[in-house]
Motif scaffolding. Structure first.
Motif, PDB file in Angstrom:
ATOM      1  N   ALA A  98      -5.768  -3.280   0.428  1.00 53.98           N
ATOM      2  CA  ALA A  98      -7.098  -3.015   0.968  1.00 53.98           C
ATOM      3  C   ALA A  98      -7.055  -2.115   2.200  1.00 53.98           C
ATOM      4  CB  ALA A  98      -7.802  -4.325   1.310  1.00 53.98           C
ATOM      5  N   PHE A  99      -5.848  -1.875   2.719  1.00 51.89           N
ATOM      6  CA  PHE A  99      -5.680  -1.147   3.978  1.00 51.89           C
ATOM      7  C   PHE A  99      -4.911   0.160   3.754  1.00 51.89           C
ATOM      8  CE2 PHE A  99      -6.258  -5.547   4.950  1.00 51.89           C
ATOM      9  CZ  PHE A  99      -6.952  -5.599   6.154  1.00 51.89           C
ATOM     10  N   PRO A 100      -5.130   1.161   4.583  1.00 53.97           N
ATOM     11  CA  PRO A 100      -4.338   2.395   4.477  1.00 53.97           C
ATOM     12  C   PRO A 100      -2.855   2.091   4.686  1.00 53.97           C
ATOM     13  CG  PRO A 100      -6.245   2.727   5.910  1.00 53.97           C
ATOM     14  CD  PRO A 100      -6.156   1.252   5.644  1.00 53.97           C
ATOM     15  N   ASP A 101      -2.005   2.857   4.016  1.00 56.83           N
ATOM     16  CA  ASP A 101      -0.560   2.642   4.106  1.00 56.83           C
ATOM     17  C   ASP A 101      -0.025   3.330   5.362  1.00 56.83           C
ATOM     18  OD1 ASP A 101       1.828   1.577   3.206  1.00 56.83           O
ATOM     19  OD2 ASP A 101       2.354   3.378   2.076  1.00 56.83           O
ATOM     20  N   ASP A 102      -0.414   2.783   6.494  1.00 56.80           N
ATOM     21  CA  ASP A 102      -0.115   3.360   7.807  1.00 56.80           C
ATOM     22  C   ASP A 102       0.487   2.247   8.663  1.00 56.80           C
ATOM     23  OD1 ASP A 102      -0.240   4.204  10.479  1.00 56.80           O
ATOM     24  OD2 ASP A 102      -2.127   5.278  10.202  1.00 56.80           O
ATOM     25  N   PRO A 103       1.695   2.432   9.195  1.00 57.47           N
ATOM     26  CA  PRO A 103       2.321   1.356   9.969  1.00 57.47           C
ATOM     27  C   PRO A 103       1.718   1.154  11.353  1.00 57.47           C
ATOM     28  CG  PRO A 103       3.693   3.301  10.052  1.00 57.47           C
ATOM     29  CD  PRO A 103       2.577   3.620   9.099  1.00 57.47           C
ATOM     30  N   GLY A 104       0.860   2.071  11.790  1.00 56.96           N
ATOM     31  CA  GLY A 104       0.250   1.969  13.109  1.00 56.96           C
ATOM     32  C   GLY A 104      -1.139   1.360  13.067  1.00 56.96           C
ATOM     33  N   THR A 105      -1.914   1.634  14.106  1.00 57.03           N
ATOM     34  CA  THR A 105      -3.254   1.042  14.194  1.00 57.03           C
ATOM     35  C   THR A 105      -4.182   1.551  13.096  1.00 57.03           C
ATOM     36  OG1 THR A 105      -3.887   2.757  15.790  1.00 57.03           O
ATOM     37  CG2 THR A 105      -3.074   0.661  16.682  1.00 57.03           C
ATOM     38  N   GLY A 106      -3.874   2.727  12.529  1.00 54.46           N
ATOM     39  CA  GLY A 106      -4.683   3.244  11.426  1.00 54.46           C
ATOM     40  C   GLY A 106      -4.607   2.388  10.185  1.00 54.46           C
ATOM     41  N   GLY A 107      -3.617   1.517  10.112  1.00 52.79           N
ATOM     42  CA  GLY A 107      -3.474   0.638   8.959  1.00 52.79           C
ATOM     43  C   GLY A 107      -4.062  -0.739   9.148  1.00 52.79           C
ATOM     44  N   LEU A 108      -4.889  -0.909  10.185  1.00 53.47           N
ATOM     45  CA  LEU A 108      -5.432  -2.228  10.491  1.00 53.47           C
ATOM     46  C   LEU A 108      -6.886  -2.411  10.072  1.00 53.47           C
ATOM     47  CD1 LEU A 108      -3.889  -2.813  14.047  1.00 53.47           C
ATOM     48  CD2 LEU A 108      -3.079  -3.682  11.837  1.00 53.47           C
ATOM     49  N   THR A 109      -7.493  -1.380   9.513  1.00 52.37           N
ATOM     50  CA  THR A 109      -8.886  -1.466   9.086  1.00 52.37           C
ATOM     51  C   THR A 109      -8.969  -1.307   7.581  1.00 52.37           C
ATOM     52  OG1 THR A 109      -9.660  -0.540  11.180  1.00 52.37           O
ATOM     53  CG2 THR A 109     -11.194  -0.489   9.327  1.00 52.37           C
ATOM     54  N   ALA A 110      -9.548  -2.286   6.910  1.00 46.30           N
ATOM     55  CA  ALA A 110      -9.656  -2.236   5.454  1.00 46.30           C
ATOM     56  C   ALA A 110     -10.582  -1.100   5.035  1.00 46.30           C
ATOM     57  CB  ALA A 110     -10.172  -3.568   4.921  1.00 46.30           C
ATOM     58  N   THR A 111     -10.135  -0.317   4.059  1.00 49.91           N
ATOM     59  CA  THR A 111     -10.922   0.817   3.572  1.00 49.91           C
ATOM     60  C   THR A 111     -11.171   0.760   2.074  1.00 49.91           C
ATOM     61  OG1 THR A 111      -8.886   2.116   3.339  1.00 49.91           O
ATOM     62  CG2 THR A 111     -10.111   2.346   5.412  1.00 49.91           C
ATOM     63  N   ARG A 112     -10.532  -0.186   1.369  1.00 51.22           N
ATOM     64  CA  ARG A 112     -10.688  -0.317  -0.069  1.00 51.22           C
ATOM     65  C   ARG A 112     -10.955  -1.781  -0.403  1.00 51.22           C
ATOM     66  NH1 ARG A 112      -6.539   0.054  -3.059  1.00 51.22           N
ATOM     67  NH2 ARG A 112      -7.638   0.933  -4.864  1.00 51.22           N
ATOM     68  N   SER A 113     -11.486  -1.990  -1.592  1.00 53.28           N
ATOM     69  CA  SER A 113     -11.681  -3.359  -2.050  1.00 53.28           C
ATOM     70  C   SER A 113     -10.351  -3.958  -2.473  1.00 53.28           C
ATOM     71  CB  SER A 113     -12.644  -3.394  -3.240  1.00 53.28           C
ATOM     72  OG  SER A 113     -12.633  -4.681  -3.845  1.00 53.28           O
ATOM     73  N   TYR A 114     -10.090  -5.161  -2.030  1.00 53.09           N
ATOM     74  CA  TYR A 114      -8.904  -5.905  -2.465  1.00 53.09           C
ATOM     75  C   TYR A 114      -8.897  -6.079  -3.980  1.00 53.09           C
ATOM     76  CZ  TYR A 114      -6.058 -10.197  -3.092  1.00 53.09           C
ATOM     77  OH  TYR A 114      -5.143 -11.139  -3.502  1.00 53.09           O
ATOM     78  N   PHE A 115     -10.059  -6.059  -4.593  1.00 54.70           N
ATOM     79  CA  PHE A 115     -10.186  -6.312  -6.025  1.00 54.70           C
ATOM     80  C   PHE A 115     -10.154  -5.038  -6.867  1.00 54.70           C
ATOM     81  CE2 PHE A 115     -12.287  -9.759  -3.739  1.00 54.70           C
ATOM     82  CZ  PHE A 115     -11.528 -10.834  -4.199  1.00 54.70           C
ATOM     83  N   ASP A 116      -9.976  -3.886  -6.228  1.00 52.86           N
ATOM     84  CA  ASP A 116      -9.838  -2.622  -6.951  1.00 52.86           C
ATOM     85  C   ASP A 116      -8.402  -2.535  -7.473  1.00 52.86           C
ATOM     86  OD1 ASP A 116      -9.618  -0.048  -7.877  1.00 52.86           O
ATOM     87  OD2 ASP A 116     -10.446   0.906  -6.088  1.00 52.86           O
ATOM     88  N   ARG A 117      -8.228  -2.715  -8.762  1.00 54.08           N
ATOM     89  CA  ARG A 117      -6.885  -2.785  -9.341  1.00 54.08           C
ATOM     90  C   ARG A 117      -6.389  -1.448  -9.876  1.00 54.08           C
ATOM     91  NH1 ARG A 117      -9.365  -7.629  -9.950  1.00 54.08           N
ATOM     92  NH2 ARG A 117      -8.150  -9.558  -9.728  1.00 54.08           N
ATOM     93  N   ARG A 118      -7.074  -0.375  -9.576  1.00 54.59           N
ATOM     94  CA  ARG A 118      -6.561   0.928 -10.000  1.00 54.59           C
ATOM     95  C   ARG A 118      -5.222   1.200  -9.312  1.00 54.59           C
ATOM     96  NH1 ARG A 118     -11.106   4.994  -8.383  1.00 54.59           N
ATOM     97  NH2 ARG A 118     -11.074   3.558  -6.603  1.00 54.59           N
ATOM     98  N   PRO A 119      -4.248   1.741 -10.030  1.00 59.40           N
ATOM     99  CA  PRO A 119      -2.948   1.999  -9.411  1.00 59.40           C
ATOM    100  C   PRO A 119      -3.003   3.189  -8.459  1.00 59.40           C
ATOM    101  CG  PRO A 119      -2.979   2.878 -11.635  1.00 59.40           C
ATOM    102  CD  PRO A 119      -4.268   2.106 -11.461  1.00 59.40           C
ATOM    103  N   TYR A 120      -2.018   3.204  -7.551  1.00 61.28           N
ATOM    104  CA  TYR A 120      -1.797   4.403  -6.744  1.00 61.28           C
ATOM    105  C   TYR A 120      -0.975   5.356  -7.599  1.00 61.28           C
ATOM    106  CZ  TYR A 120       0.331   7.612  -3.473  1.00 61.28           C
ATOM    107  OH  TYR A 120       0.773   8.755  -2.858  1.00 61.28           O
ATOM    108  N   VAL A 121      -1.449   6.596  -7.750  1.00 60.77           N
ATOM    109  CA  VAL A 121      -0.846   7.542  -8.685  1.00 60.77           C
ATOM    110  C   VAL A 121      -0.598   8.876  -7.999  1.00 60.77           C
ATOM    111  CG1 VAL A 121      -1.182   8.796 -10.860  1.00 60.77           C
ATOM    112  CG2 VAL A 121      -2.013   6.446 -10.635  1.00 60.77           C
TER     113      VAL A 121
END
Length: 275
Positions: A181-204
């Motif tokens: 649900a969060f950006p793949d960012d190890p810093g503070t940019g990865g602390l805010t949810a931007t996607r639905s946890y229930f969105d099961r589309r793969p990362y491609v």
């Protein structure tokens, strides 16, 4: 003759649906092409012969998630360069076998065998079609292998159940589903949810001609539990390792900033019921 490296250049990345056959076969080529780069970046942390469960740094020597494996027949799927199996054979006294779909990763494993002096039986195999007899292993495990890269994880669980002896243990670690649900960012940019946890589309990741170069699949915690139970296993525990104090290493989207607030890894322990 076309430039294959140019043909395989990344042109598009994001979350989208792709045909299962294309997504499911992408892992082999991607890991073949990136095996050495991956090991150059992470090999020192992984070690040549150690079983590291996750970027949080939890190791089998501490956690003992597999139990006492001395003399046990152990299978590692999605083994990469077989560091875990090498540790099991050389330190824990197990009869360990390592499989991976990638010839590039298994070639790296063979080089580590030669460097370390510890030979691991290596088998190239898709975890959805394991070339082993029924009930031939006491323990099966994977640390971030196989499951994230296939659209049909229940097939992996079914194969593990088939090759495990009654009472045998199945342990696997995956990216914690909440992370999706969060950006793949190890810093503070990865602390805010931007996607639905229930969105099961793969990362491609795709090439310019639309070919799938890489696909990684999301399953919720409930999905993982349902897959395990659906394959006939008894669920023993779910473990969410905390980020340890003083651990400053950043690995992709894992690091101390996010690790202090969000779980990064889910480890599932289960067993096949005794006969």
């Amino acid at each position: 003759m076309p430039d294959e490296s140019q043909d395989d250049a990344l042109a598009e990345a994001g979350y989208r649906a792709v045909p299962d056959d294309q997504g499911g076969r992408a892992a082999r080529g991607w890991w073949d092409a990136n095996a050495q780069e991956y090991l150059d970046e992470h090999g020192e942390f992984l070690g040549p012969a150690d079983l590291l469960w996750c970027p949080e740094g939890l190791r089998e020597s501490q956690a003992r998630l597999l139990g006492d494996v001395r003399g046990a027949r152990v299978l590692e799927i999605g083994a990469g360069a077989a560091q875990g199996s090498r540790w099991l054979r050389s330190v824990a006294g197990a009869d360990a076998v390592a499989t991976d779909v990638s010839a590039g990763m298994l070639a790296a494993a063979a080089r580590l065998d030669a460097d370390s002096g510890v030979a691991v039986p290596l088998v190239q195999a898709d975890a959805r079609a394991l070339p082993f007899a029924d009930a031939s292993f006491d323990v099966v495990f994977t640390a971030f292998g196989a499951l994230p890269f296939v659209p049909d994880a229940p097939r992996v669980h079914a194969e593990v159940a088939r090759v495990l002896r009654p009472g045998g243990r199945w342990v696997f670690s995956v990216t914690h589903p909440l992370r999706w649900a969060f950006p793949d960012d190890p810093g503070t940019g990865g602390l805010t949810a931007t996607r639905s946890y229930f969105d099961r589309r793969p990362y491609v990741e795709s090439a310019a001609d639309g070919r799938v170069l890489y696909a990684e699949y999301h399953r919720t915690v409930g999905d993982h539990v349902a897959d395990v139970v659906g394959a006939g296993f008894v669920l023993d525990s779910l473990l969410e390792p905390e980020w340890p104090a003083g651990h400053e290493r950043v690995w992709g989207g894992w690091g101390p900033v996010r690790g202090a607030r969000l779980p990064g890894t889910l480890i599932v322990r289960a067993h096949r019921p005794p006969a």
